[in-house]
Enzyme design. Structure first.
Site, PDB file in Angstrom:
ATOM      1  N   GLY A 108      26.722  65.777  62.157  1.00  0.00           N
ATOM      2  CA  GLY A 108      27.793  65.211  61.823  1.00  0.00           C
ATOM      3  C   GLY A 108      27.907  63.682  62.160  1.00  0.00           C
ATOM      4  O   GLY A 108      28.969  62.991  62.503  1.00  0.00           O
ATOM      5  N   ASN A 155      27.435  61.231  59.979  1.00  0.00           N
ATOM      6  CA  ASN A 155      28.089  60.634  58.912  1.00  0.00           C
ATOM      7  C   ASN A 155      29.541  60.954  59.153  1.00  0.00           C
ATOM      8  O   ASN A 155      30.262  60.056  58.847  1.00  0.00           O
ATOM      9  CB  ASN A 155      27.553  61.096  57.668  1.00  0.00           C
ATOM     10  N   ILE A 179      25.327  74.468  48.367  1.00  0.00           N
ATOM     11  CA  ILE A 179      25.667  74.024  47.256  1.00  0.00           C
ATOM     12  C   ILE A 179      27.171  74.467  46.716  1.00  0.00           C
ATOM     13  O   ILE A 179      27.574  75.516  46.878  1.00  0.00           O
ATOM     14  CB  ILE A 179      24.742  74.306  46.197  1.00  0.00           C
ATOM     15  N   LEU A 180      27.903  73.716  46.119  1.00  0.00           N
ATOM     16  CA  LEU A 180      29.214  74.029  45.802  1.00  0.00           C
ATOM     17  C   LEU A 180      29.310  74.202  44.250  1.00  0.00           C
ATOM     18  O   LEU A 180      28.285  73.877  43.409  1.00  0.00           O
ATOM     19  CB  LEU A 180      30.270  72.724  45.956  1.00  0.00           C
ATOM     20  N   ASN A 230      29.548  62.750  47.867  1.00  0.00           N
ATOM     21  CA  ASN A 230      28.470  63.249  48.590  1.00  0.00           C
ATOM     22  C   ASN A 230      27.511  62.197  49.050  1.00  0.00           C
ATOM     23  O   ASN A 230      27.525  61.039  48.442  1.00  0.00           O
ATOM     24  CB  ASN A 230      27.473  63.983  47.762  1.00  0.00           C
ATOM     25  N   HIS A 252      23.670  61.178  49.994  1.00  0.00           N
ATOM     26  CA  HIS A 252      22.322  61.608  49.913  1.00  0.00           C
ATOM     27  C   HIS A 252      21.324  60.697  50.397  1.00  0.00           C
ATOM     28  O   HIS A 252      21.401  59.606  50.082  1.00  0.00           O
ATOM     29  CB  HIS A 252      21.888  62.076  48.412  1.00  0.00           C
ATOM     30  N   ASP A 259      23.125  66.532  43.163  1.00  0.00           N
ATOM     31  CA  ASP A 259      22.853  65.202  42.945  1.00  0.00           C
ATOM     32  C   ASP A 259      22.926  64.440  41.667  1.00  0.00           C
ATOM     33  O   ASP A 259      22.280  63.408  41.696  1.00  0.00           O
ATOM     34  CB  ASP A 259      21.596  64.859  43.772  1.00  0.00           C
ATOM     35  N   ALA A 306      21.691  52.407  55.988  1.00  0.00           N
ATOM     36  CA  ALA A 306      22.588  52.619  54.798  1.00  0.00           C
ATOM     37  C   ALA A 306      23.808  53.699  54.797  1.00  0.00           C
ATOM     38  O   ALA A 306      24.906  53.344  54.550  1.00  0.00           O
ATOM     39  CB  ALA A 306      21.572  53.147  53.770  1.00  0.00           C
ATOM     40  N   GLU A 307      23.562  54.965  55.028  1.00  0.00           N
ATOM     41  CA  GLU A 307      24.618  56.051  55.122  1.00  0.00           C
ATOM     42  C   GLU A 307      25.844  55.603  55.904  1.00  0.00           C
ATOM     43  O   GLU A 307      26.736  55.914  55.034  1.00  0.00           O
ATOM     44  CB  GLU A 307      23.883  57.248  55.750  1.00  0.00           C
TER      45      GLU A 307
END
Ligand code: GAR
Length: 198
Positions: free
Chosen positions: A12, A14, A94-95, A109, A111, A152, A181-182
């Site tokens: 967690g 992010n 996966i949703l 999302n 990635h 993705d 980045a994220e």
């Protein structure tokens, strides 16, 4: 002000970036709940510390391994919490089904690569960075994108590049991609969607 629901599976970090950037970067929304598909996810502790309600919904233990039921249960919780925008912050399942149609254009999302490289089925978490290093590319990064039925494959919102360095391991590279980045582009992308700028 949009209500944000965050889905997690693990550490967690992010999610923490989203919590920390509420009110500064994220001005048009607030996190109203966190849902995890793993009871041991440390991100649940981060949510509790921030006073955010949490829920665990597990595909096997709670839904008998039924993907549609799993998605239906998540969708039901998001609606119960009056969520407008869903963020996948290290959500490694996966949703599909009802959730994707109900929240089309409102699921984001993060990635850990520059899509369309090193993405799609099987590319998640450390596996992405292992593949990046074994291919030998010199630049990688992260992508914040909308979620559709293709893994993705949804519209790209933001990307940020990160350089690979000599001696990188998957773990070292993962940390640099997160820091550089994220944790920067995910809150920015969430604000874009909450503010209706997408
Ligand atoms: C992050 O690197 C995120 O980009 C990745 O999992 C990690 C979760 O870390 N997501 C994917 O690979 C999705 N395909 P966190 O739980 O500390 O945010």
């Amino acid at each position: 002000m949009k209500n944000i629901g965050v889905l997690i599976s693990g550490g967690g970090t992010n999610l923490q970036a989203l919590i920390d950037k509420q009110g500064s970067v994220i001005k048009s929304g607030r996190i109203v709940c966190v849902c995890s598909n793993s009871a041991g996810a440390y991100g649940l502790e981060r949510a509790k510390k921030a006073g955010v309600p949490t829920k665990v919904i597990r595909k096997n233990a709670d839904c008998g391994g039924d993907v549609l039921e799993f998605n239906r249960r998540i969708c039901e919780y998001m609606k119960e919490m009056k969520v407008d925008v869903i963020v996948l912050a290290g959500f490694l399942a996966i949703l599909g089904g009802e959730l994707l149609s109900e929240y089309a254009g409102r699921i984001i999302n993060i990635h850990p690569s520059l899509i369309p490289s090193f993405c799609g089925d099987g590319f998640y978490g450390l596996k992405v960075h292992e593949a990046v290093l074994s291919y030998g590319v010199k630049v990688t990064g992260a992508t914040a994108h909308l979620v559709n039925e293709i893994t993705d494959g949804g519209r790209i919102l933001l990307q940020k590049a990160v350089y690979i360095k000599d001696g990188d391991t998957p773990e070292i590279l993962q940390k640099r991609v997160m820091e550089q980045a994220e944790w920067i582009i995910l809150p920015e992308a969430v604000e874009m969607v909450c503010a209706g700028k997408v």
